[in-house]
Scaffold this motif. Structure first.
Motif, PDB file in Angstrom:
ATOM      1  N   PHE B  98      -7.126  -3.426 -11.667  1.00  0.00           N
ATOM      2  CA  PHE B  98      -7.515  -4.016 -10.381  1.00  0.00           C
ATOM      3  C   PHE B  98      -9.027  -4.222 -10.327  1.00  0.00           C
ATOM      4  O   PHE B  98      -9.800  -3.281 -10.488  1.00  0.00           O
ATOM      5  N   LYS B  99      -9.428  -5.474 -10.127  1.00  0.00           N
ATOM      6  CA  LYS B  99     -10.862  -5.775 -10.016  1.00  0.00           C
ATOM      7  C   LYS B  99     -11.142  -6.307  -8.616  1.00  0.00           C
ATOM      8  O   LYS B  99     -10.845  -7.458  -8.314  1.00  0.00           O
ATOM      9  N   PRO B 100     -11.718  -5.454  -7.772  1.00  0.00           N
ATOM     10  CA  PRO B 100     -11.975  -5.884  -6.392  1.00  0.00           C
ATOM     11  C   PRO B 100     -12.870  -7.126  -6.370  1.00  0.00           C
ATOM     12  O   PRO B 100     -13.738  -7.289  -7.230  1.00  0.00           O
ATOM     13  N   GLN B 101     -12.633  -7.945  -5.377  1.00  0.00           N
ATOM     14  CA  GLN B 101     -13.438  -9.158  -5.221  1.00  0.00           C
ATOM     15  C   GLN B 101     -14.580  -8.919  -4.232  1.00  0.00           C
ATOM     16  O   GLN B 101     -15.230  -9.860  -3.802  1.00  0.00           O
ATOM     17  N   GLY B 331       3.393  -3.540  -5.441  1.00  0.00           N
ATOM     18  CA  GLY B 331       3.599  -4.439  -6.574  1.00  0.00           C
ATOM     19  C   GLY B 331       3.561  -5.905  -6.211  1.00  0.00           C
ATOM     20  O   GLY B 331       3.830  -6.750  -7.061  1.00  0.00           O
ATOM     21  N   VAL B 332       3.227  -6.239  -4.963  1.00  0.00           N
ATOM     22  CA  VAL B 332       3.266  -7.645  -4.561  1.00  0.00           C
ATOM     23  C   VAL B 332       1.916  -8.342  -4.738  1.00  0.00           C
ATOM     24  O   VAL B 332       1.824  -9.383  -5.377  1.00  0.00           O
ATOM     25  N   ARG B 333       0.881  -7.746  -4.190  1.00  0.00           N
ATOM     26  CA  ARG B 333      -0.388  -8.487  -4.113  1.00  0.00           C
ATOM     27  C   ARG B 333      -1.427  -8.088  -5.150  1.00  0.00           C
ATOM     28  O   ARG B 333      -2.301  -8.848  -5.496  1.00  0.00           O
ATOM     29  N   PHE B 334      -1.368  -6.847  -5.618  1.00  0.00           N
ATOM     30  CA  PHE B 334      -2.333  -6.407  -6.635  1.00  0.00           C
ATOM     31  C   PHE B 334      -1.786  -5.171  -7.316  1.00  0.00           C
ATOM     32  O   PHE B 334      -0.843  -4.545  -6.820  1.00  0.00           O
ATOM     33  N   GLY B 335      -2.372  -4.818  -8.441  1.00  0.00           N
ATOM     34  CA  GLY B 335      -1.966  -3.600  -9.139  1.00  0.00           C
ATOM     35  C   GLY B 335      -0.693  -3.782  -9.942  1.00  0.00           C
ATOM     36  O   GLY B 335      -0.263  -4.898 -10.237  1.00  0.00           O
ATOM     37  N   ARG B 337       3.095  -3.972 -11.240  1.00  0.00           N
ATOM     38  CA  ARG B 337       4.410  -4.399 -10.767  1.00  0.00           C
ATOM     39  C   ARG B 337       5.437  -4.069 -11.834  1.00  0.00           C
ATOM     40  O   ARG B 337       5.241  -4.392 -13.002  1.00  0.00           O
ATOM     41  N   PHE B 355       2.785   5.914  -9.363  1.00  0.00           N
ATOM     42  CA  PHE B 355       2.218   7.129  -8.770  1.00  0.00           C
ATOM     43  C   PHE B 355       2.523   8.354  -9.620  1.00  0.00           C
ATOM     44  O   PHE B 355       3.648   8.511 -10.105  1.00  0.00           O
TER      45      PHE B 355
END
Lengths: 99, 490
Positions: B98-101, B331-335, B337, B355
């Motif tokens: 995950f790379k925050p924007q 698992g939908v928008r980031f990270g 799935r 987790f």
């Protein structure tokens, strides 16, 4: 309160975490142990004590109802795990939910 | 080990201001040190290229006469703070890659003050733990070793274990931590450094991966009190993006270090002497009281009668908030799935794989105590007891200015200890959790060594938004303690 396997299965379902049947016994023991530990709160007299949801002595601030951000299409989708369909406008995709 | 990595932030700041060395040189020394101590597992991601770039820019700013409060100081950032375009994982598999924007407010403020980021520091998964053993990216080793058993690997404490280990091992001049129930103070004590959890609302939570939102607070971890004061000054401040961030001016914390504590009243809570408290902890606490007396302060015995209920209260409130906060990892928008046969199946498989066991356990407890039929008996009850605990402190602060306690009930323990039962592990935070529930500032500083040569910490607790008194008293204790011990190889 001691939790049995059925109760653990129900909690896992609510939390949307898949738990294998062979894990249920162990989890039931652990979670029951934790509940037993926290249940010592029952001995505290809390009659007339209002629940404390935050220590911040603040009322939530209001702001003008105006757009403050937006147009960040690429940034919003940058970490989408799968299947962003660029040429159809860009979406998060999920397994089919409508038959 | 370069001499440059041995400096405190204040020393490096003053020497760079005099032109004795540059930010590029200071940063390079830390990049080398960081690479040489990878065996500690303190960093999840090192960002040497970014650090070199930032150091170059810092030197240019200084030449242009625009030096900030932390100009050119190389820091480590706990991997719970979102950092723009740099992987942010919360030490969880579910956020791998995950790379925050965007940049969190606190890490952004540190950059604005001129600091350099060396990398992202390891922690317990989602900041849930007291040992840094629950990270998906590996355990962190405490740089200190027991004289009695030098082969034994010790934990650095948690959850800010990577931060504490890095500062102690001189592979960061300072680091950010976050504290929900002791996650800055306990690792600071275990690693022989100083750390402060400021008052709830002092630092913005925006962009910090949420664990328990009514408790989470960011704070600095550094080698001494002055460095913590300098860092907190840069981190704190009102942020409209966090509705619980306090709209208050940030004092000059460093200026509070006057050394004069004459006439101050120091509360000594009698409930913090549980049966079985180790003699060594007891001794260092008594020593601390003597130091304050010698400096002109007056110890006053106080009572915080609901202390024993803090731990069970915390272990309802924190998991409840966590179960809600962590619902976003689906698992939908980031990270991560993990595909499933249906949407629900995808959620469940993703969360089961993503987790670790401690996080799963806390989500499930939280889910249970919030569920229909149990909410009043558990969650609502805990919220009421929380108020009683906060009221205990309020009452105590009517007569005292600051409270002195041990930080943790033991020195750093071995990696194979305290792992059998989650509740035993939780007892580590017995002295830090009450402060968190009351939202008060708490600082830990190293006060001495135990018989095995391991650091022991003392905690100072202050009134809400009175970090200045905490710093002032801590400064006096630090001078009296004269703690100069360092881990081997430093």
């Amino acid at each position: 309160m001691s939790l049995d396997k059925a109760a653990v299965r129900a909690i896992a379902e609510l939390a949307r975490i898949e738990v294998r049947d062979e894990e249920l016994d162990h989890l039931a023991g652990e979670l029951s142990g934790i509940l037993h530990f926290v249940e010592q709160l029952a001995e505290v007299n809390t009659d007339g004590v209002p629940p404390m949801s935050s220590v911040a002595d603040l009322t939530l601030p209001m702001r003008a109802d105006v757009v403050t951000d937006g147009g960040q299409f690429a940034a919003v989708l940058a970490n989408a795990p799968d299947g962003v369909i660029e040429d159809q406008g860009g979406f998060f995709t999920v397994p089919k939910v409508v038959e | 080990m370069s001499e440059l990595t041995k400096l405190t932030i204040a020393q490096a700041r003053d020497k760079m201001a005099k032109g004795e060395f540059t930010a590029v040189e200071l940063t390079e020394a830390h990049i080398q040190a960081m690479a040489a101590k990878r065996n500690l597992g303190a960093y999840i991601v090192e960002t040497p290229d970014l650090a070199r770039e930032q150091a170059k820019a810092s030197d240019l700013r200084r030449q242009a006469g625009q030096a900030g409060a932390l100009e050119g100081i190389p820091l480590g950032i706990k991997d719970l703070f979102c950092t723009k375009n740099v992987q942010t994982t919360a030490a969880s598999r579910i956020l791998e890659g995950f790379k925050p924007q965007y940049e969190s407010t606190v890490s952004g403020k540190l950059l604005d003050a001129g600091s350099v980021m060396l990398g992202k520091l390891n922690l317990d998964e989602f900041a849930m733990g007291s040992s840094n053993m629950t990270s998906y990216y590996g355990k962190v080793t405490n740089p200190w070793k027991s004289k009695a058993d030098p082969a034994k690997k010790l934990v650095p404490g948690g959850s800010s274990g990577g931060s504490a280990a890095a500062v102690a091992a001189r592979i960061a001049m300072g680091a950010t931590g976050t504290d929900t129930g002791g996650s800055i103070r306990q690792p600071a004590a275990f690693c022989g450094i100083t750390g402060i959890k400021p008052t709830y609302g002092r630092c913005s939570r925006w962009g910090v991966v949420a664990f328990a939102s009514s408790l989470d607070q960011a704070g600095p971890m550094a080698r001494d009190v002055r460095d913590c004061a300098i860092m907190l000054g840069a981190m704190a401040g009102h942020d409209p993006k966090d509705s619980t961030s306090a709209p208050m001016a940030v004092p000059n914390f460093e200026a509070a270090l006057t050394g004069d504590i004459r006439g101050l009243k120091v509360g000594i809570p009698k409930e913090y002497r549980p049966d079985g408290l180790s003699d060594e902890i007891q001794k260092v606490w008594e020593q601390g009281i003597e130091w304050l007396k010698a400096a002109g302060a007056t110890p006053v015995e106080i009572t915080l009668p609901h202390t024993k209920y803090a731990l069970p209260t915390y272990y309802i409130v924190a998991p409840a908030e966590a179960s809600s906060n962590l619902a976003r990892y689906d698992g939908v928008r980031f990270g991560l799935r993990v595909e499933g046969s249906s949407l629900d199946d995808m959620y469940k498989k993703t969360r089961a794989a993503g987790f670790g066991s401690e996080v799963r356990r806390r989500i499930m407890i939280g889910t249970y105590v919030l569920s229909a039929g149990y909410y009043d008996a558990y969650y609502s009850k805990a919220q009421k007891v929380r108020r009683l605990i906060a009221d205990d402190f309020k009452k105590a602060f009517e007569t005292v200015d600051v409270i002195l306690t041990p930080t943790a009930p033991s020195a750093a323990f071995g990696m194979d200890e305290n792992t059998d039962d989650p509740v035993t592990m939780w007892l580590n935070d017995v002295f830090t959790i009450p402060t968190s529930l009351a939202g008060l500032p708490g600082l830990s500083l190293p006060a001495g060594l135990d018989a095995a040569g391991l650091p022991l910490g003392l905690q100072l607790i202050g009134r809400p938004f009175d970090e200045e008194t905490v710093f002032k008293v801590a400064g006096v204790m630090e001078s009296a303690a004269g703690f100069t011990a360092t881990p081997e190889g430093v």
